[in-house]
Design a protein around this motif. Structure first.
Motif, mmCIF file in Angstrom:
data_model
loop_
_atom_site.group_PDB
_atom_site.id
_atom_site.type_symbol
_atom_site.label_atom_id
_atom_site.label_comp_id
_atom_site.label_asym_id
_atom_site.label_seq_id
_atom_site.Cartn_x
_atom_site.Cartn_y
_atom_site.Cartn_z
ATOM 1 N N ILE A 160 -80.030 -20.373 13.994
ATOM 2 C CA ILE A 160 -79.894 -21.532 13.222
ATOM 3 C C ILE A 160 -78.465 -22.075 12.877
ATOM 4 C CG2 ILE A 160 -80.815 -23.068 11.599
ATOM 5 C CD1 ILE A 160 -83.474 -21.692 11.298
ATOM 6 N N VAL A 161 -78.063 -23.162 13.283
ATOM 7 C CA VAL A 161 -76.833 -23.675 12.811
ATOM 8 C C VAL A 161 -77.004 -25.019 12.257
ATOM 9 C CG1 VAL A 161 -74.512 -24.527 13.662
ATOM 10 C CG2 VAL A 161 -75.758 -22.479 14.809
ATOM 11 N N ILE A 162 -76.283 -25.127 10.932
ATOM 12 C CA ILE A 162 -76.652 -26.317 10.296
ATOM 13 C C ILE A 162 -75.392 -26.867 9.678
ATOM 14 C CG2 ILE A 162 -77.233 -26.125 7.852
ATOM 15 C CD1 ILE A 162 -79.921 -26.651 8.001
ATOM 16 N N ASP A 163 -75.347 -28.367 10.128
ATOM 17 C CA ASP A 163 -73.920 -29.015 9.486
ATOM 18 C C ASP A 163 -74.217 -29.314 8.113
ATOM 19 O OD1 ASP A 163 -71.526 -29.938 9.340
ATOM 20 O OD2 ASP A 163 -72.073 -31.883 10.468
ATOM 21 N N GLY A 164 -74.417 -28.421 7.270
ATOM 22 C CA GLY A 164 -74.925 -28.954 5.931
ATOM 23 C C GLY A 164 -75.369 -27.823 5.041
ATOM 24 N N TYR A 165 -76.044 -27.682 3.877
ATOM 25 C CA TYR A 165 -76.593 -26.683 3.171
ATOM 26 C C TYR A 165 -78.081 -26.251 3.524
ATOM 27 C CZ TYR A 165 -72.267 -28.276 0.681
ATOM 28 O OH TYR A 165 -71.155 -28.711 0.497
ATOM 29 N N ILE A 166 -78.138 -24.805 2.978
ATOM 30 C CA ILE A 166 -79.314 -24.204 2.956
ATOM 31 C C ILE A 166 -79.557 -23.710 1.342
ATOM 32 C CG2 ILE A 166 -79.039 -23.174 5.241
ATOM 33 C CD1 ILE A 166 -78.368 -20.470 3.707
ATOM 34 N N ARG A 167 -80.699 -23.350 1.178
ATOM 35 C CA ARG A 167 -81.086 -22.799 -0.224
ATOM 36 C C ARG A 167 -81.764 -21.625 -0.083
ATOM 37 N NH1 ARG A 167 -85.190 -26.630 -3.530
ATOM 38 N NH2 ARG A 167 -87.055 -26.433 -2.182
ATOM 39 N N ASP A 168 -82.176 -20.853 -1.190
ATOM 40 C CA ASP A 168 -82.704 -19.569 -1.049
ATOM 41 C C ASP A 168 -81.989 -18.497 -0.137
ATOM 42 O OD1 ASP A 168 -85.025 -20.319 -2.441
ATOM 43 O OD2 ASP A 168 -85.963 -21.295 -0.479
ATOM 44 N N ARG A 169 -80.590 -18.544 -0.384
ATOM 45 C CA ARG A 169 -79.370 -18.007 0.402
ATOM 46 C C ARG A 169 -79.815 -16.409 0.612
ATOM 47 N NH1 ARG A 169 -73.930 -19.483 1.341
ATOM 48 N NH2 ARG A 169 -72.889 -17.652 2.324
ATOM 49 N N GLN A 170 -80.414 -15.824 -0.609
ATOM 50 C CA GLN A 170 -80.438 -14.352 -0.422
ATOM 51 C C GLN A 170 -81.488 -14.056 0.338
ATOM 52 O OE1 GLN A 170 -80.727 -12.253 -4.192
ATOM 53 N NE2 GLN A 170 -81.457 -10.489 -3.457
ATOM 54 N N GLY A 171 -82.634 -14.824 0.445
ATOM 55 C CA GLY A 171 -83.995 -14.508 1.157
ATOM 56 C C GLY A 171 -83.562 -14.712 2.670
ATOM 57 N N ILE A 172 -82.737 -15.582 2.934
ATOM 58 C CA ILE A 172 -82.422 -16.002 4.291
ATOM 59 C C ILE A 172 -81.537 -14.886 4.964
ATOM 60 C CG2 ILE A 172 -81.163 -17.587 6.029
ATOM 61 C CD1 ILE A 172 -82.015 -20.019 4.070
ATOM 62 N N ALA A 173 -80.658 -14.488 3.743
ATOM 63 C CA ALA A 173 -79.638 -13.361 4.570
ATOM 64 C C ALA A 173 -80.511 -12.132 4.662
ATOM 65 C CB ALA A 173 -78.766 -13.174 3.297
ATOM 66 N N GLU A 174 -81.648 -11.926 4.213
ATOM 67 C CA GLU A 174 -82.289 -10.624 4.371
ATOM 68 C C GLU A 174 -82.942 -10.675 5.815
ATOM 69 O OE1 GLU A 174 -84.853 -10.402 1.339
ATOM 70 O OE2 GLU A 174 -83.558 -9.674 -0.381
ATOM 71 N N LEU A 175 -82.844 -11.601 6.531
ATOM 72 C CA LEU A 175 -83.373 -11.667 8.012
ATOM 73 C C LEU A 175 -82.483 -11.297 9.036
ATOM 74 C CD1 LEU A 175 -85.299 -15.403 7.629
ATOM 75 C CD2 LEU A 175 -86.303 -13.011 7.066
ATOM 76 N N ASP A 176 -83.042 -10.779 10.029
ATOM 77 C CA ASP A 176 -82.241 -10.507 11.325
ATOM 78 C C ASP A 176 -81.596 -11.480 11.896
ATOM 79 O OD1 ASP A 176 -82.405 -7.702 10.739
ATOM 80 O OD2 ASP A 176 -84.367 -7.501 11.995
ATOM 81 N N MET A 177 -82.502 -12.783 11.865
ATOM 82 C CA MET A 177 -82.055 -13.794 12.519
ATOM 83 C C MET A 177 -80.684 -14.724 12.118
ATOM 84 S SD MET A 177 -84.053 -17.462 12.965
ATOM 85 C CE MET A 177 -83.835 -17.877 11.152
ATOM 86 N N PRO A 178 -79.706 -14.888 13.002
ATOM 87 C CA PRO A 178 -78.455 -15.623 12.377
ATOM 88 C C PRO A 178 -78.511 -16.676 11.955
ATOM 89 C CG PRO A 178 -78.296 -15.195 14.754
ATOM 90 C CD PRO A 178 -79.698 -14.551 14.383
ATOM 91 N N VAL A 179 -77.885 -17.077 10.799
ATOM 92 C CA VAL A 179 -77.798 -18.634 10.134
ATOM 93 C C VAL A 179 -76.355 -18.878 9.776
ATOM 94 C CG1 VAL A 179 -78.602 -20.064 8.466
ATOM 95 C CG2 VAL A 179 -80.265 -18.269 9.324
ATOM 96 N N PHE A 180 -75.932 -20.079 10.340
ATOM 97 C CA PHE A 180 -74.846 -20.462 9.983
ATOM 98 C C PHE A 180 -74.958 -21.833 9.237
ATOM 99 C CE2 PHE A 180 -73.878 -17.545 13.173
ATOM 100 C CZ PHE A 180 -72.593 -17.300 13.216
#
Length: 247
Positions: free
Chosen positions: A124-144
């Protein structure tokens, strides 16, 4: 109203294997070379390139993010198009979201990211912000993303899925190729992929040769700018040769 279009684009195994050992830097250079060789009539209407530098991986991933784009247009703080795309347009694609510079909300949290990962989304690539960053970071799926923010989005019925979008100065079409690593994200127009891969492989070989030359260079015996020509890029070396009387 949300516009939703199909997208069956995919990478072949050969294309994927050719891209894996490369980097965003090499691919960006290769795309510049390929575009520079094309006449205006030959260039794609929507030209790819580097996304803004503020869009970075939320943690270090061991392998680059590679895949074809499911484009999402989510204006005015709405995440509804993203939610719909995660369910039906995420599998084996990278979701890339343009938000019209609406940066006062977070467009995705850890539950949505988990849904996408479970649905075999390639990133996932988002031209903006995410939340629950720690939970997302624990996934193998890359997020930008551009960072994190607690504020939730709206679910206004606006935007589109698999429509042409723009992030910064870069135009992205559904099915374009997305490559992301620790330096950032590059968009390669699907029509130019074969040319860009060929040029990138040449560039990678050239860079490795220069690295070897630099590693073995005798700096103790280099006293003038001319002495460094062998480890300079060709354009810099040409400048030095032409302007040696000024250096």
């Amino acid at each position: 109203m949300i516009t939703i279009n199909p997208n069956k684009a995919s990478l072949t195994t050969t294309q994927l294997e050719a891209l894996k050992p490369l980097s965003s830097c090499v691919l960006s250079d290769a795309l510049d070379v390929v575009l520079g060789r094309l006449s205006p009539a030959e260039q794609p209407v929507h030209i790819g390139g580097c996304l803004p530098g503020g869009i970075q991986e939320i943690r270090h991933y061991d392998t680059p993010m590679i895949g074809t784009a499911t484009t999402i247009y989510a204006p005015n703080g709405t995440s509804l198009p993203l939610h719909l795309a995660m369910a039906t347009h995420a599998q084996d694609h990278i979701l890339i979201i343009s938000i019209d510079e609406c940066t006062n909300v977070a467009y995705m949290g850890d539950i949505q990211a988990l849904l996408s990962a479970r649905n075999h989304c390639s990133g996932i690539v988002i031209d903006g912000y995410i939340r629950d960053r720690q939970g997302i970071a624990e996934l193998d799926m890359p997020v930008f993303s551009r960072g994190s923010l607690p504020k939730r989005p709206t679910k206004e019925e606006l935007g589109g899925i698999n429509v042409p979008i723009q992030i910064g100065d870069t135009h992205i079409n559904p099915g374009d190729i997305i490559f992301g690593d620790t330096d950032g994200v590059v968009i390669i127009p699907a029509t130019l992929l074969a040319l860009v891969i060929d040029e990138a492989i040449k560039k990678e070989e050239s860079d490795n040769n220069r690295k070897n030359k630099v590693a073995q260079f005798n700096f103790a015996n280099a006293h003038t700018t001319l002495d460094y020509i062998d480890i300079m890029t060709k354009d810099v070396a040409d400048f030095v040769k032409t302007n040696q009387d000024k250096l």
